[in-house]
Design an enzyme around this catalytic site. Structure first.
Site, short mmCIF file in Angstrom:
data_model
loop_
_atom_site.label_atom_id
_atom_site.label_comp_id
_atom_site.label_asym_id
_atom_site.label_seq_id
_atom_site.Cartn_x
_atom_site.Cartn_y
_atom_site.Cartn_z
N ARG A 52 0.90 -1.17 0.19
CA ARG A 52 -0.03 -0.03 0.13
C ARG A 52 0.71 1.15 -0.04
NH1 ARG A 52 -3.93 -0.56 5.03
NH2 ARG A 52 -3.62 1.57 4.89
N HIS A 110 5.75 -23.94 5.93
CA HIS A 110 7.01 -24.07 5.55
C HIS A 110 7.82 -25.41 6.08
CE1 HIS A 110 8.56 -22.14 9.12
NE2 HIS A 110 9.61 -22.75 8.74
N HIS A 137 3.03 -26.26 12.67
CA HIS A 137 4.10 -27.13 12.15
C HIS A 137 4.00 -28.42 12.76
CE1 HIS A 137 5.20 -23.50 10.52
NE2 HIS A 137 5.79 -22.94 11.42
O1 BG6 Z 1 13.45 -23.10 12.15
P1 BG6 Z 1 12.48 -22.42 11.19
O2 BG6 Z 1 12.45 -22.88 9.79
O3 BG6 Z 1 12.65 -20.80 10.93
O4 BG6 Z 1 11.05 -22.51 11.59
C1 BG6 Z 1 10.90 -22.07 13.01
C2 BG6 Z 1 9.97 -20.71 12.85
O5 BG6 Z 1 8.64 -21.18 12.40
C3 BG6 Z 1 7.71 -20.11 12.33
O6 BG6 Z 1 6.62 -20.31 11.64
C4 BG6 Z 1 7.53 -19.54 13.41
O7 BG6 Z 1 6.55 -18.18 13.58
C5 BG6 Z 1 8.63 -19.24 14.42
O8 BG6 Z 1 8.41 -18.81 15.75
C6 BG6 Z 1 9.82 -20.21 14.32
O9 BG6 Z 1 11.04 -19.69 14.86
#
Ligand code: BG6
Length: 458
Positions: free
Chosen positions: A51, A169, A231
Site C-alpha cells: 500500500r 514451510h 508445524h
Molecule cells: O526454524 P525455522 O524454519 O525458522 O522455523 C521455526 C519458525 O517457524 C515460524 O513459523 C514460527 O513463527 C517461528 O516462531 C519459528 O521460529
C-alpha cells in the site's frame, strides 16, 4: 510429484501482496533466489504489491539485496524486469489493476497479516479471476476452528481446492520430507513403528531464538499456536500416517487428513498439557529481558513461550501410544527432533546386565541427522551392556524450505500445501488445550531464558 497443468505456457507471474513486509524480505525473496539458483529454477515474472508509495526502482533494489546471497542468471532477469504496484488489497478495483498487470498464469502470494488476507479474499470474490490462478496463504490459517472453516468456505467460492496453497514451510523442509523416504522405503523401520513396539513418540522443536521483535504477532499466538497447531501437527501426520499408495497430492494429503482425524488430546479436557514463559536470562552472550518486559508484550495476554501437549491417536497402529509435542523459545539448546522410543524387550536374558536406555530412533530436523540408540555388549565385560549410537549426518536439501514451497506454488502442484480439511483438523486438535489454558485450568510456569525450561518439568 506431478504438477497440475498450468493454463498457459507463459512463465508464471508471482505477485507478492505485502511486498514491503518482513516476511517478503526475510523468507520469500531469499527462498525464491535459492530456487532460481538451483537446477530446478525456471523463468518467472515477479510483481511486488503494497500500500505504501514506492517505485519500481526502490523495489528492484530490495529484490536485488535479498537475492544477493544466491546469484543466478534467472535472478538477474527478474531484478531487471520486476515491477511494483501500489495498491490497497482490500479494494476490488485495486486488485483488478494488480491482476491486469500480472496477466495469465498468476500466483498471488498473500504475505499479509490474516485479517488483511481475509479482506483481500473478500475483495477477490467481487472479481472474475484468471483461470488457473494459485492463491498462496501464509499461516496462521484462521485463528480457531470456526474461522478456519469460514476462510475455507470463502476460498471455495474463489478457486478449486487444488489452486489454494496454504503455506506451512515445515512441509518444505527436507528434514521433514525425509520422514517419507525413511519410513516408506526401508523395510527395517516401518514394521516396528506401531503400538506393539513403540512406547512413546516425542516431537520437539526447542529454539534459542526469543521474541525477535515479533510481539505484534506472537503475543496473540503463543508457542502452542505458533508451532504446535501448525508445524508440529503436520510433522506428527508424516510420522504417524499409514503408508500412502503414492506421494501425489491426493494420496499424501489424504493420508495426513486420515491420521489427524484420529488424533486428539490425551485427556479430553486438554489438561494433559504444560505451558511456561521465559523470565530474564542469558543465552550465549545475549542478555534477554523477561518475556513480559519485551517491547510490545501485554502481560494480560498470559502468552506462553514454551508449550507441550500430549496426544493420542485412536487407530489400530497407535492406540495407547502418547505423542508428546513440545516447542519453546529462549531455551538453552536448539533441540529439534522426532524421537521414537521403543518398548523394553519382552525378556532380557538373565546374565546380561546394565540395561540403561531404551532403543530409540531419532530423526533430527535441524541439523538433519539420523540416530539409532542401541544397547550392545560392552568392551570390558562382554555381559555388561553399553549404549551405542549409530549416527548419520544427512545432507540438508538444496533448497530452503521456502524455496521448496515456492517451487510447488510456481509449478501449480498442491502436494506440499496444507489441504483445507487438514488445517481445520489442526485447530480442532488444539482447541481443548486452548480452552483449558484460557480458563486457567493449567498453570503457567516460568523458566529463566537460556535454561532447559522450568525446573519442575525435568
Ligand atoms: O526454524 P525455522 O524454519 O525458522 O522455523 C521455526 C519458525 O517457524 C515460524 O513459523 C514460527 O513463527 C517461528 O516462531 C519459528 O521460529
Amino acid at each position: 510429484m506431478t504438477a497440475a497443468t498450468s493454463e498457459s505456457s507463459a512463465p508464471r507471474t508471482l505477485v507478492i501482496l505485502g511486498a514491503g513486509g518482513d516476511l517478503t524480505a526475510r523468507l520469500l525473496l531469499p527462498g525464491l533466489a535459492s530456487l532460481l539458483a538451483s537446477p530446478r529454477g525456471e523463468a518467472v515474472r515477479l510483481i511486488g504489491v503494497d500500500r505504501s508509495e514506492s517505485s519500481d526502482e526502490a523495489w528492484r533494489k530490495r529484490v536485488e539485496t535479498a537475492f544477493s546471497d544466491a546469484p543466478s542468471k534467472l535472478a538477474e532477469t527478474i531484478v531487471a524486469e520486476t515491477t511494483y504496484v501500489q495498491a490497497d488489497v482490500s479494494d476490488p478495483a485495486s486488485l483488478e489493476r494488480v491482476l491486469a498487470a500480472a496477466g495469465p498464469n498468476v500466483a498471488l502470494y498473500f504475505a499479509l497479516p490474516p485479517a488483511i488476507t481475509l479482506l483481500a479474499c473478500k475483495a477477490l470474490r467481487k472479481l472474475e479471476l484468471p483461470k488457473g490462478i494459485m492463491l498462496a496463504l501464509e499461516k496462521p490459517f484462521g485463528t480457531d476452528y470456526a474461522s478456519a472453516r469460514s476462510l475455507n468456505r470463502l476460498l471455495q467460492h474463489l478457486v478449486p481446492e487444488e489452486q489454494v496453497f496454504r503455506v506451512d514451510h515445515f512441509l518444505g523442509k527436507s528434514t521433514v520430507l525425509n520422514l517419507l523416504g525413511l519410513r516408506f522405503a526401508n523395510r527395517i523401520f516401518e514394521p516396528l513403528l506401531s503400538a506393539d513396539n513403540v512406547e512413546r513418540v516425542d516431537i520437539v522443536f526447542d529454539e534459542q531464538l526469543a521474541l525477535e521483535g515479533r510481539a505484534g504477532y506472537y503475543d496473540r499466538a503463543g508457542a502452542l499456536i505458533d508451532m504446535i497447531q501448525s508445524h508440529l501437527l503436520l510433522v506428527l501426520a508424516f510420522a504417524a500416517m499409514e503408508p500412502p499408495a503414492s506421494v501425489d497430492a491426493e494420496d499424501l494429503r489424504g493420508g495426513m487428513a486420515q491420521v489427524l482425524r484420529a488424533t486428539r488430546p490425551w485427556k479430553a479436557n486438554g489438561t494433559e498439557s504444560r505451558r511456561a514463559r521465559y523470565g530474564a536470562g542469558t543465552i550465549g552472550d545475549r542478555e534477554l529481558p523477561a518475556y513480559i518486559d519485551e517491547q510490545g508484550v501485554d502481560p494480560s495476554h498470559h502468552t506462553e513461550t514454551l508449550a507441550e501437549m500430549t496426544l493420542a491417536i485412536d487407530n489400530w497402529r497407535w492406540a495407547g501410544v502418547p505423542f508428546v509435542l513440545r516447542s519453546g523459545k529462549a531455551l538453552a539448546d536448539t533441540r529439534q527432533e522426532i524421537v521414537f522410543t521403543f518398548k523394553p524387550v519382552p525378556h532380557l536374558p538373565s546374565g546380561l546386565h546394565g540395561m540403561k536406555t531404551p532403543a530409540r530412533l531419532r530423526i533430527g530436523l535441524k541439523p538433519a541427522s539420523l540416530d539409532l540408540d542401541l544397547m550392545i555388549n560392552g568392551e570390558d565385560d562382554p555381559f555388561e551392556l553399553d549404549p551405542v549410537a549409530l549416527h548419520a549426518e544427512l545432507q540438508a536439501g538444496q533448497l530452503s524450505a521456502y524455496g521448496e514451497v515456492l517451487s510447488s506454488i510456481l509449478e501449480g502442484d498442491p502436494t506440499l500445501s496444507v489441504r483445507g480439511d487438514v488445517a481445520e483438523q489442526c485447530w480442532r486438535i488444539v482447541a481443548p488445550v486452548l480452552k483449558a489454558w484460557r480458563k486457567d485450568e493449567v498453570s503457567i510456569d516460568t523458566y529463566p531464558a537460556g535454561t532447559a525450561g522450568p525446573r519442575s518439568w525435568h
